[in-house]
Design a protein around this motif. Structure first.
Motif, PDB file in Angstrom:
ATOM      1  N   SER A 165       0.838  -1.202   0.000  1.00 29.52           N
ATOM      2  CA  SER A 165       0.000   0.000   0.000  1.00 29.52           C
ATOM      3  C   SER A 165       0.873   1.253   0.000  1.00 29.52           C
ATOM      4  N   LEU A 166       1.991   1.212   0.714  1.00 32.10           N
ATOM      5  CA  LEU A 166       2.886   2.363   0.746  1.00 32.10           C
ATOM      6  C   LEU A 166       3.464   2.642  -0.635  1.00 32.10           C
ATOM      7  N   THR A 222       2.222   1.903  -3.507  1.00 29.96           N
ATOM      8  CA  THR A 222       1.195   2.260  -4.500  1.00 29.96           C
ATOM      9  C   THR A 222       0.434   3.530  -4.117  1.00 29.96           C
ATOM     10  N   GLY A 223       0.899   4.204  -3.080  1.00 26.00           N
ATOM     11  CA  GLY A 223       0.299   5.482  -2.710  1.00 26.00           C
ATOM     12  C   GLY A 223      -0.974   5.371  -1.881  1.00 26.00           C
ATOM     13  N   LYS A 224      -1.308   4.165  -1.427  1.00 24.26           N
ATOM     14  CA  LYS A 224      -2.528   4.005  -0.639  1.00 24.26           C
ATOM     15  C   LYS A 224      -2.277   4.179   0.863  1.00 24.26           C
ATOM     16  N   ALA A 226       0.358   6.399   3.674  1.00 27.99           N
ATOM     17  CA  ALA A 226       1.340   7.470   3.826  1.00 27.99           C
ATOM     18  C   ALA A 226       1.983   7.391   5.202  1.00 27.99           C
ATOM     19  N   GLU A 258      -4.047   6.088   6.022  1.00 24.31           N
ATOM     20  CA  GLU A 258      -4.659   5.579   4.794  1.00 24.31           C
ATOM     21  C   GLU A 258      -4.983   6.759   3.889  1.00 24.31           C
ATOM     22  N   GLN A 259      -4.581   6.646   2.619  1.00 27.55           N
ATOM     23  CA  GLN A 259      -4.852   7.692   1.645  1.00 27.55           C
ATOM     24  C   GLN A 259      -6.253   7.535   1.095  1.00 27.55           C
TER      25      GLN A 259
END
Length: 390
Positions: free
Chosen positions: A368-369, A371-373, A375, A387-388
């Motif tokens: 997730s980190l 893939t930008g999901k 932070a 969580e983005q």
């Protein structure tokens, strides 16, 4: 402790009674004292063992004492064998019984899952878990000497009596926290026979290949095998026969005469004329005469995608935050190789950090980190995960 307990077992009948008592328990705590500074094979000097209500010392150097009753217990797969930093003890018993003991419980590995530290020493473990201080003044005893003093024997027996109490406490903590599975695979790996393989033909696998052309590989593998056979036959440490760097240089330079050997930098001058070098020139000649017969398969070139700048560092920060949150040593979750491969975007099932419980606590967040999901941010001096929004 009584004087009887501090007297090592030297008689066969006494050993059988001791093993009969140990056999009533579902686990045995074991430690060994050995000597191998000048030998290839470790020379077993003392065996310490304990279980609930029973503890004792075995003198394997006693004349005519047959260790079979104890070795049968070590080979029994229905009983857990408890060690601290098990690797060297496992090597000894692997040679004595022909297979590594299993199943085992290594308190040094268990300590990682309980947040007690990475590669924690035995005395630190006992201090942290049981609040006991160990007198280490007998730590560097020459265990081959006889007789051993009461102080030395008391120190040796403490290696399994404290271990017994620490094991029971640590096992209970791991079970109550649902973390026994977290360390089970790590401990099972220590019972892999490949770890203790001393087959000379496989000796090259212990060293790092620096080149891939066939002549180099052939000489490299042949000399590694030759050194292993010499070390075992003469019962001397590998480094006392020939250092690793010397094997590399011989494989690279391919010397064929005594004069050529004397010009090598990593091989002591005159070594080739010594008893330790018996057969070395013939080994090199044979490997060069038929490289196909000696050369192991050349390692495949890895064409790894480029690692995005900063990705490994971000993953390390995430790993530290996750491990701190669940109070586990980071290396138990992911090692440096895992981090690099995940940073490159690999998703293979052979990356431990992306499987099982490691994926649940870290691998999923790592993906997730990247893939930008997810932070990372610092808040009040702490790393926070956010969580983005989609």
């Amino acid at each position: 402790m009584t004087d009887k307990i501090l007297t090592p077992i030297t008689q066969q009948e006494e050993l059988q009674k001791f093993c009969d008592s140990l056999s009533k328990s579902s686990f045995i705590c074991v430690d060994t004292e050995f000597h191998r500074e000048t030998t290839f094979w470790p020379e077993l000097c003392l065996v310490q063992a304990s279980a609930p209500g029973v503890e004792g010392l075995i003198d394997p150097m006693a004349p005519d004492l047959d260790l079979k009753p104890f070795l049968d217990l070590m080979a029994d797969t229905s009983r857990v064998k408890v060690f601290h930093a098990a690797r060297q003890d496992m090597e000894i018993f692997n040679r004595l019984i022909g297979t590594p003991p299993a199943p085992i419980f290594d308190t040094q590995i268990a300590a990682m899952a309980l947040g007690l530290g990475d590669s924690i020493s035995y005395d630190n473990l006992i201090q942290r878990t049981l609040r006991r201080q160990i007198d280490k003044s007998s730590q560097f005893t020459d265990w081959k000497r006889r007789p051993l003093s009461d102080k030395q024997l008391t120190y040796a027996l403490g290696d399994v009596t404290h271990l017994r109490d620490a094991y029971l406490q640590m096992r209970e903590q791991l079970e109550s926290q649902g973390r026994m599975k977290w360390v089970a695979d790590e401990m099972a790996q220590l019972s892999d026979p490949a770890l203790y393989d001393t087959n000379p033909k496989n000796a090259w696998q212990r060293l790092k290949l620096r080149k891939t052309h066939k002549d180099y590989l052939a000489v490299f593998a042949a000399v590694a095998e030759w050194r292993e056979r010499q070390a075992q036959a003469l019962d001397r440490p590998r480094r006392r026969i020939l250092k690793d760097d010397a094997i590399q240089e011989i494989a690279d330079q391919k010397p064929k005469t005594q004069e050529h050997f004397d010009r090598l930098r990593a091989v002591p001058k005159g070594f080739i004329r010594s008893r330790n070098a018996d057969g070395l020139i013939e080994t090199v000649e044979a490997a060069l005469a038929d490289p196909d017969a000696y050369a192991p398969p050349a390692p495949k070139r890895q064409h790894n995608p480029q690692t995005p700048a900063g990705a490994p560092e971000m993953l390390k920060v995430l790993l530290k935050a996750v491990s701190d949150d669940i109070n586990v040593v980071p290396r138990l979750i992911a090692n440096a190789s895992d981090i690099e491969r995940i940073a490159r975007g690999e998703t293979s099932d052979d990356i431990p950090a992306l499987t099982g419980w490691r994926y649940d606590v870290f691998g999923k967040k790592a993906r997730s980190l990247l893939t930008g999901k997810l932070a990372l941010a610092f808040e009040d001096g702490q790393v926070r995960l956010f969580e983005q929004n989609a």
